[in-house]
Design a protein around this motif. Structure first.
Motif, PDB file in Angstrom:
ATOM      1  N   LEU A  57       0.952  -1.004   0.325  1.00  0.00           N
ATOM      2  CA  LEU A  57       0.103  -0.057  -0.299  1.00  0.00           C
ATOM      3  C   LEU A  57       0.365   1.363   0.022  1.00  0.00           C
ATOM      4  CD1 LEU A  57      -3.072   1.085   0.316  1.00  0.00           C
ATOM      5  CD2 LEU A  57      -2.254   1.016   2.742  1.00  0.00           C
ATOM      6  N   LEU A  58       2.247   0.882   1.072  1.00  0.00           N
ATOM      7  CA  LEU A  58       2.621   1.607   1.031  1.00  0.00           C
ATOM      8  C   LEU A  58       3.544   2.599  -0.517  1.00  0.00           C
ATOM      9  CD1 LEU A  58       4.389   4.646   2.407  1.00  0.00           C
ATOM     10  CD2 LEU A  58       5.970   3.008   3.187  1.00  0.00           C
ATOM     11  N   GLN A  59       3.682   1.116  -1.212  1.00  0.00           N
ATOM     12  CA  GLN A  59       4.491   1.537  -2.322  1.00  0.00           C
ATOM     13  C   GLN A  59       3.416   2.540  -3.581  1.00  0.00           C
ATOM     14  OE1 GLN A  59       7.993   0.891  -2.973  1.00  0.00           O
ATOM     15  NE2 GLN A  59       7.316   1.990  -5.511  1.00  0.00           N
ATOM     16  N   GLN A  60       2.864   1.922  -3.631  1.00  0.00           N
ATOM     17  CA  GLN A  60       1.237   2.853  -4.255  1.00  0.00           C
ATOM     18  C   GLN A  60       0.818   3.996  -4.703  1.00  0.00           C
ATOM     19  OE1 GLN A  60      -2.266   0.433  -4.050  1.00  0.00           O
ATOM     20  NE2 GLN A  60      -3.549   1.447  -5.370  1.00  0.00           N
ATOM     21  N   LEU A  61       1.231   4.416  -3.219  1.00  0.00           N
ATOM     22  CA  LEU A  61       0.839   5.540  -2.511  1.00  0.00           C
ATOM     23  C   LEU A  61       1.990   5.745  -3.090  1.00  0.00           C
ATOM     24  CD1 LEU A  61      -0.572   5.045   0.988  1.00  0.00           C
ATOM     25  CD2 LEU A  61      -1.759   6.190  -1.193  1.00  0.00           C
ATOM     26  N   GLN A  62       3.499   6.161  -2.837  1.00  0.00           N
ATOM     27  CA  GLN A  62       4.617   6.285  -3.109  1.00  0.00           C
ATOM     28  C   GLN A  62       3.989   6.577  -5.088  1.00  0.00           C
ATOM     29  OE1 GLN A  62       7.583   4.366  -1.860  1.00  0.00           O
ATOM     30  NE2 GLN A  62       7.740   5.635   0.382  1.00  0.00           N
ATOM     31  N   ASP A  63       4.078   5.693  -5.589  1.00  0.00           N
ATOM     32  CA  ASP A  63       4.170   5.585  -7.084  1.00  0.00           C
ATOM     33  C   ASP A  63       2.829   6.903  -7.422  1.00  0.00           C
ATOM     34  OD1 ASP A  63       5.855   3.229  -7.660  1.00  0.00           O
ATOM     35  OD2 ASP A  63       4.434   2.298  -7.333  1.00  0.00           O
ATOM     36  N   GLU A  64       1.638   6.758  -6.793  1.00  0.00           N
ATOM     37  CA  GLU A  64       0.724   7.595  -6.852  1.00  0.00           C
ATOM     38  C   GLU A  64       0.883   9.205  -6.958  1.00  0.00           C
ATOM     39  OE1 GLU A  64      -2.820   6.628  -4.495  1.00  0.00           O
ATOM     40  OE2 GLU A  64      -2.988   5.449  -6.170  1.00  0.00           O
ATOM     41  N   VAL A  65       2.183   9.593  -6.152  1.00  0.00           N
ATOM     42  CA  VAL A  65       2.727  11.090  -5.515  1.00  0.00           C
ATOM     43  C   VAL A  65       3.226  11.630  -6.685  1.00  0.00           C
ATOM     44  CG1 VAL A  65       4.001  12.115  -4.326  1.00  0.00           C
ATOM     45  CG2 VAL A  65       2.023  10.355  -2.590  1.00  0.00           C
ATOM     46  N   ARG A  66       4.388  10.541  -7.387  1.00  0.00           N
ATOM     47  CA  ARG A  66       4.970  10.822  -8.241  1.00  0.00           C
ATOM     48  C   ARG A  66       4.271  10.906  -9.720  1.00  0.00           C
ATOM     49  NH1 ARG A  66       8.344   6.767  -5.743  1.00  0.00           N
ATOM     50  NH2 ARG A  66       8.015   5.132  -6.697  1.00  0.00           N
ATOM     51  N   ALA A  67       3.590  10.132  -9.425  1.00  0.00           N
ATOM     52  CA  ALA A  67       2.530  10.555 -11.360  1.00  0.00           C
ATOM     53  C   ALA A  67       1.903  11.863 -10.871  1.00  0.00           C
ATOM     54  CB  ALA A  67       1.165   9.653 -11.344  1.00  0.00           C
ATOM     55  N   LEU A  68       0.846  12.319  -9.919  1.00  0.00           N
ATOM     56  CA  LEU A  68       0.980  13.612  -9.311  1.00  0.00           C
ATOM     57  C   LEU A  68       1.633  14.627  -9.800  1.00  0.00           C
ATOM     58  CD1 LEU A  68      -1.784  12.853  -5.987  1.00  0.00           C
ATOM     59  CD2 LEU A  68      -2.532  13.232  -9.241  1.00  0.00           C
ATOM     60  N   ARG A  69       3.062  14.251  -9.388  1.00  0.00           N
ATOM     61  CA  ARG A  69       3.936  15.856  -9.433  1.00  0.00           C
ATOM     62  C   ARG A  69       4.433  16.107 -11.268  1.00  0.00           C
ATOM     63  NH1 ARG A  69       7.326  13.122  -6.629  1.00  0.00           N
ATOM     64  NH2 ARG A  69       6.543  14.189  -4.148  1.00  0.00           N
ATOM     65  N   GLY A  70       4.407  14.550 -11.529  1.00  0.00           N
ATOM     66  CA  GLY A  70       4.490  14.431 -12.239  1.00  0.00           C
ATOM     67  C   GLY A  70       3.612  15.220 -13.194  1.00  0.00           C
ATOM     68  N   MET A  71       2.403  15.167 -13.344  1.00  0.00           N
ATOM     69  CA  MET A  71       1.465  16.151 -14.104  1.00  0.00           C
ATOM     70  C   MET A  71       1.552  17.640 -14.250  1.00  0.00           C
ATOM     71  SD  MET A  71      -1.621  13.548 -13.390  1.00  0.00           S
ATOM     72  CE  MET A  71      -2.885  14.509 -13.680  1.00  0.00           C
ATOM     73  N   VAL A  72       1.782  17.823 -12.637  1.00  0.00           N
ATOM     74  CA  VAL A  72       1.740  19.593 -12.211  1.00  0.00           C
ATOM     75  C   VAL A  72       3.735  19.736 -13.136  1.00  0.00           C
ATOM     76  CG1 VAL A  72       2.000  20.841  -9.953  1.00  0.00           C
ATOM     77  CG2 VAL A  72       0.710  19.218  -9.290  1.00  0.00           C
ATOM     78  N   GLU A  73       4.391  19.125 -12.371  1.00  0.00           N
ATOM     79  CA  GLU A  73       5.308  19.821 -13.912  1.00  0.00           C
ATOM     80  C   GLU A  73       5.232  19.749 -15.063  1.00  0.00           C
ATOM     81  OE1 GLU A  73       8.045  16.972 -12.742  1.00  0.00           O
ATOM     82  OE2 GLU A  73       8.988  17.666 -10.552  1.00  0.00           O
TER      83      GLU A  73
END
Length: 253
Positions: A57-73
């Protein structure tokens, strides 16, 4: 532990004179012990299984955070591009206004130089009961462009086109309708105005600029093939114009 249970059972049997058939308690003790061990293993396995789920679950959340950060950039980059394009449009518009102010009137009297000699000089007002000449009406509309009062400028040029359909300044009026709409990012309206210049007045000196601007509009609309077609057309039809040089620069990007 298993030997201790067996020894205790043997002592009991010896002291009580139990028969061989009474050795069941030894088996029960061993089974109970095995059951306890099995329960411990089960509890331990459950604990480790829960830990694995938490890590996943923690790994999944980290992946989602990275994806969102990429979208923001990516969105920040697009916003910066849009802001730069907006600044470029206004700089280009300012440059063209300056050219219109400083140019000398051609023989056909069709250029923006029908403006007053100085930008600050007041224009003569027509009499209350008279209709302004096409020169006066054009000067008034173009003055609104200089002031960046774009809605009023569009209204004034539309009125000019309605009142003076035979004016030599008509191509310029359509061209500035296109420029103002492009500055306001009204791409379809700008496209229609530039197409009017190019199709109706192909030999006018504003036709080259209109052709180049159509390439810019198609580029902003995302139709790069059509944009390149317009830039190449500008270069081939008006090779000695400043618009052709701008089209060459655009194709190099």
């Amino acid at each position: 532990m298993r030997k201790a249970y067996s020894l205790t059972a043997a002592l009991v049997l010896f002291s009580t004179g139990a028969s061989a058939a009474d050795r069941v308690p030894v088996i029960e003790l061993q089974m109970d012990n095995g059951s306890a061990n099995q329960s411990a293993i089960t509890r331990s396995s459950g604990q480790f299984g829960g830990g694995t789920d938490t890590l996943m679950l923690l790994q999944q959340l980290q992946d989602e955070v990275r994806a969102l950060r990429g979208m923001v950039e990516q969105q920040q980059y697009q916003i910066r591009q849009m802001e730069q394009q907006q600044r470029d449009r206004y700089r280009d518009l300012d440059r063209r206004i300056a050219v219109g102010q400083n140019s000398q009137a051609p023989q056909d009297g069709s250029a923006e130089s029908a403006l007053a000699p100085a930008a600050s000089a007041p224009l003569p007002l027509p009499a209350a009961d008279s209709t302004p000449t096409d020169s006066q009406a054009y000067q008034e509309a173009f003055g609104l462009v200089r002031q960046k009062d774009f809605p009023a400028a569009l209204a004034a040029f539309d009125k000019f086109i309605e009142l003076y359909p035979e004016s030599a300044r008509l191509p310029n009026a359509y061209y500035w309708v296109g420029e103002v709409n492009l500055a306001e990012q009204k791409l379809e309206l700008a496209k229609a105005a530039f197409e009017k210049v190019l199709q109706t007045f192909p030999e006018h000196r504003k036709a080259a600029d209109a052709s180049y601007k159509l390439g810019v509009i198609y580029h902003q609309m995302g139709d790069q093939a059509k944009a390149n077609e317009m830039f190449n057309s500008t270069i081939s039809r008006y090779p000695d114009s400043s618009a052709a040089n701008l089209a060459r620069d655009y194709l190099k990007r």
